[in-house]
Design a protein around this motif. Sequence first.
Motif, PDB file in Angstrom:
ATOM      1  N   PHE A 188       0.839  -1.201   0.000  1.00 20.37           N
ATOM      2  CA  PHE A 188       0.000   0.000   0.000  1.00 20.37           C
ATOM      3  C   PHE A 188       0.875   1.253   0.000  1.00 20.37           C
ATOM      4  CE2 PHE A 188      -2.019   3.448   2.273  1.00 20.37           C
ATOM      5  CZ  PHE A 188      -3.301   3.505   1.753  1.00 20.37           C
ATOM      6  N   HIS A 189       1.866   1.272   0.858  1.00 22.22           N
ATOM      7  CA  HIS A 189       2.780   2.408   0.964  1.00 22.22           C
ATOM      8  C   HIS A 189       3.527   2.631  -0.344  1.00 22.22           C
ATOM      9  CE1 HIS A 189       6.520   4.414   2.570  1.00 22.22           C
ATOM     10  NE2 HIS A 189       5.594   5.138   3.127  1.00 22.22           N
ATOM     11  N   THR A 190       4.010   1.546  -0.943  1.00 27.05           N
ATOM     12  CA  THR A 190       4.789   1.661  -2.182  1.00 27.05           C
ATOM     13  C   THR A 190       3.925   2.145  -3.343  1.00 27.05           C
ATOM     14  OG1 THR A 190       6.222  -0.137  -1.435  1.00 27.05           O
ATOM     15  CG2 THR A 190       6.285   0.421  -3.776  1.00 27.05           C
ATOM     16  N   LEU A 191       2.755   1.543  -3.508  1.00 28.65           N
ATOM     17  CA  LEU A 191       1.877   1.946  -4.606  1.00 28.65           C
ATOM     18  C   LEU A 191       1.386   3.380  -4.428  1.00 28.65           C
ATOM     19  CD1 LEU A 191      -0.221  -1.305  -5.173  1.00 28.65           C
ATOM     20  CD2 LEU A 191       1.763  -0.495  -6.440  1.00 28.65           C
ATOM     21  N   GLY A 192       1.152   3.773  -3.188  1.00 30.10           N
ATOM     22  CA  GLY A 192       0.749   5.152  -2.942  1.00 30.10           C
ATOM     23  C   GLY A 192       1.810   6.140  -3.388  1.00 30.10           C
ATOM     24  N   TRP A 193       3.071   5.834  -3.133  1.00 31.03           N
ATOM     25  CA  TRP A 193       4.130   6.742  -3.544  1.00 31.03           C
ATOM     26  C   TRP A 193       4.375   6.692  -5.060  1.00 31.03           C
ATOM     27  CZ3 TRP A 193       6.584  10.907  -2.261  1.00 31.03           C
ATOM     28  CH2 TRP A 193       6.563  11.318  -0.931  1.00 31.03           C
ATOM     29  N   ILE A 194       4.111   5.560  -5.668  1.00 34.41           N
ATOM     30  CA  ILE A 194       4.197   5.520  -7.133  1.00 34.41           C
ATOM     31  C   ILE A 194       3.141   6.438  -7.736  1.00 34.41           C
ATOM     32  CG2 ILE A 194       3.834   4.049  -9.157  1.00 34.41           C
ATOM     33  CD1 ILE A 194       5.157   1.796  -7.642  1.00 34.41           C
ATOM     34  N   LEU A 225       2.082   9.057  -6.366  1.00 30.83           N
ATOM     35  CA  LEU A 225       2.510  10.427  -6.076  1.00 30.83           C
ATOM     36  C   LEU A 225       3.684  10.875  -6.940  1.00 30.83           C
ATOM     37  CD1 LEU A 225       2.429  10.457  -2.165  1.00 30.83           C
ATOM     38  CD2 LEU A 225       1.065  11.931  -3.645  1.00 30.83           C
ATOM     39  N   GLY A 226       4.665   9.973  -7.142  1.00 29.46           N
ATOM     40  CA  GLY A 226       5.933  10.435  -7.682  1.00 29.46           C
ATOM     41  C   GLY A 226       6.416   9.793  -8.952  1.00 29.46           C
ATOM     42  N   LEU A 274       0.222  10.156   5.407  1.00 33.96           N
ATOM     43  CA  LEU A 274      -0.834  11.026   4.889  1.00 33.96           C
ATOM     44  C   LEU A 274      -0.753  11.207   3.379  1.00 33.96           C
ATOM     45  CD1 LEU A 274      -1.086  13.774   7.668  1.00 33.96           C
ATOM     46  CD2 LEU A 274      -2.507  11.744   7.309  1.00 33.96           C
ATOM     47  N   LEU A 275       0.441  11.441   2.838  1.00 33.60           N
ATOM     48  CA  LEU A 275       0.558  11.634   1.385  1.00 33.60           C
ATOM     49  C   LEU A 275       0.219  10.361   0.602  1.00 33.60           C
ATOM     50  CD1 LEU A 275       3.689  13.961   1.004  1.00 33.60           C
ATOM     51  CD2 LEU A 275       1.291  14.511   0.545  1.00 33.60           C
ATOM     52  N   PRO A 276       0.765   9.175   0.973  1.00 31.15           N
ATOM     53  CA  PRO A 276       0.340   7.961   0.260  1.00 31.15           C
ATOM     54  C   PRO A 276      -1.155   7.682   0.410  1.00 31.15           C
ATOM     55  CG  PRO A 276       2.338   7.529   1.498  1.00 31.15           C
ATOM     56  CD  PRO A 276       1.856   8.878   1.919  1.00 31.15           C
ATOM     57  N   ALA A 313      -3.023   9.963  -1.933  1.00 28.25           N
ATOM     58  CA  ALA A 313      -2.909   9.498  -3.318  1.00 28.25           C
ATOM     59  C   ALA A 313      -3.823   8.310  -3.574  1.00 28.25           C
ATOM     60  CB  ALA A 313      -1.457   9.139  -3.632  1.00 28.25           C
ATOM     61  N   MET A 314      -3.882   7.381  -2.623  1.00 29.36           N
ATOM     62  CA  MET A 314      -4.739   6.210  -2.783  1.00 29.36           C
ATOM     63  C   MET A 314      -6.218   6.602  -2.825  1.00 29.36           C
ATOM     64  SD  MET A 314      -3.667   3.047  -3.093  1.00 29.36           S
ATOM     65  CE  MET A 314      -2.143   2.113  -3.059  1.00 29.36           C
ATOM     66  N   VAL A 315      -6.625   7.464  -1.903  1.00 27.58           N
ATOM     67  CA  VAL A 315      -8.032   7.880  -1.856  1.00 27.58           C
ATOM     68  C   VAL A 315      -8.413   8.633  -3.122  1.00 27.58           C
ATOM     69  CG1 VAL A 315      -9.702   9.321  -0.636  1.00 27.58           C
ATOM     70  CG2 VAL A 315      -8.091   7.916   0.663  1.00 27.58           C
TER      71      VAL A 315
END
Length: 586
Positions: free
Chosen positions: A126-132, A134-135, A329-331, A334-336
Motif C-alpha cells: 500500500f505504501h509503495t503503490l501510494g508513492w508511485i 505520487l511520484g 498522509l501523502l500515500p 494518493a490512494m483515496v
Amino acid sequence: MTERLFEHDRRASMRRSVTGGVLKATLLAGLTLIFVYPVAMIVLGAFRDGLPSDNMPFTMSGLLAAFEAPETWHTLWNSIVLVVVCGTISVAGGGLFAWIAANTNVPGRKLLTPIMVINLFVPPLFHTLGWIMLGNAQNGLLNQFGRALGTHGPLINIQGWGGLILLTSLGYMPFAYLLLLGAFKNRDQSLDEAAAISGAGTVRTFFTITIPSVGPAITGAALLIAVLVFQSFDGPQLIGRQAGIYVFSTQIYHYVRDEAPAEYTKAFALSLVLILLVLLLFLAQRWMLRGRSFTTLTGKTSRRDPQELGPVRWVLSALIVVVVLLNFLLPLFAMVLGSLQPIFGVMSTGLTLDNYVTMLTDPQFSSSLALTAWLAVIGGFGSIAIALLTTYVTARRRGFLRSYTSFAVWIPWALPGVVLGLAYMFAVLYLPAFRGLYGSAFLMTLVLVVATIPVSSRIAEGALAQLSPELEEAGRMSGASAGRVLVTIVLRLVIPSFLAGWFLSALFISGNLAVPMLLAPPGLEPVSLTAFQQFLTGEMSRGAALFMIILIAAFVVLALAAVSVKLGGRILGRDRSAGPLSRLTP
C-alpha cells in the motif's frame, strides 16, 4: 486402598509420560516438515539444475557459474548498499523518535506511538503503490502539481535509488521505533542529569550517555531491520527494477520467472549467500555485546521527568509532521484520490465511486477480495497459533526440544518471501506424495503463514514474558496436565495478545506480494497480486480501490475488536472471584 491409589497414580504417570513423548515427537516432526525440510531444498537446489521432478543429476557447475556471473556481484553490492543506508536511516530515525516520545518535552510526542502503530498496520505494498501514484515521472500527483506551477520536467521521480532508499527507510522506521521505545522509557534519566551537571550539553549527552545506555536495544533493532531490508520485495520490485536496480529478492524472482528456462541454480546460490549474510549479522551482534554491561536501572528510584530541550523542540515537532506526511498522509491521499478517479491522473474527469462498485460487483475482483479475506483469517490464526506454541516451548522447556524449536522458528527470519516460496515449491515437488500440493491454495496459505511467523512471534514473546511460571506450577500441583495448563491458564491469559497478533498477522498476509507472485494458482489471486497487475496494466485507480477496500475493512475489524475487548473487560470485571485456577481441580 493405598495400593489401589498407588496403582492409579502409577498408571496416570505412565499415561502422562507416553502422551508427553507423543506430543514431543509430533512437535519435532511438524517443525522438521514445515520449517527445516523445505529450507534444506535450498542446498539441494544449488547442486542440481532444474526442478526436482526433472531427475537432473547433481553437479557443481551451475553453482560455480552462478558466482562467476557479474550480475550476482552487482546484486550483492546493491543489497549491501540498501541494507546499510536504509538500515542506518531507519534505526537512527526510529531511535530519535523513540527518545523524543519517552524522554523529552517535544510538542506532539504523545501522537508518535499511535502514528507508528498505524504505519505498522499498513501493508508495505500500500505504501509503495501510494508513492508511485505520487511520484512517478509520467502522471504522478506531485509532478502534475509541479507542472501546474510551471516547472519543466518531473518534480520528483520515485523510481530510482533515491525513491527506493526513501520508501524503504520510511517503511521500516516504525519497526525501529517500537523496538527502541521500551529501552528509552526504562533507562534512568539521572544519568543525563549527571552529565549536564558535569558540563555536557544536550547533544554531547545524547551521543555519549543516552545512546550507549541503550546499546543492546539499538544493535537488536539494527539486526532486525537489516534482515527485513534483505527480505524486502515490494519496493525493489515496483521501484528498483524500473531503474535496473536488482537486490536479492528481485534477482531471485527474475531468475525463476523472467528467464526461459528458469535458472534455479543461480536463484538458490543467491539464497545461500543471503542466509550466510544473516548468520554473520547475528554473530556480529553477539560479538559486539560480549562482555559489556548495560545496567541502567537499579533499586534506587529513577527519574521520569521530560527533558527540557528549549527552542529546538519546535524543530523536532516539525520533523514529526514531515515524517507523518511522508509515511502515511501523502500515500493515503494518493490512494483515496486515485481510487475516486475514472482515469488516474486525469483531473478533468471528476470523482466517482465507480471503481469501488466495479471491485465489489465484478466476479474477478470480488473473488479476489473474498480469497484475501479467507487467507487473512485462516492464515493469521495459524500464524499466531504456531508462534504462541513455539514461543511457549522455547520459553518454558529446556534441552534439545527448546534448541531445535528455536532453530526451526528462526529460519523464516533469514529468508525473504520469494526464497520461502521457491523452497516450498521444491519441497513438494521432490517427494512424489506431496506433488499434488504444487499449484494449490493450501501451499500458498502455508507459505504465507510461515512468512508471517517472525511478526507473530514478537507478539507471542511479549505476551508470554508477562506470565509468571508460578501460575503454571500451581496448575500442575493441582493435578492438571501440561495440555490443560496451556489451555486453561496460558491461553486464557494471553487471549488479548492472541487477538492482536491474529489481526496484525492477517494484515501482513493480506498485503504480502512476494509469495502470491510465485505460488498463486491460476484464478486464485489475492488482492495484493490483483492490485499489482492492475498497476502494471495502467489501471491504477482500480488497484487503489482494491487496497482501500481492504484497508477500510481492516480498520472496521480493528474498531469492532476494540469495542468487544472493552465490553468483555467490563463483563469479566464484574466477576473476579473465580480465578483461572479454580476450574483446574477435578
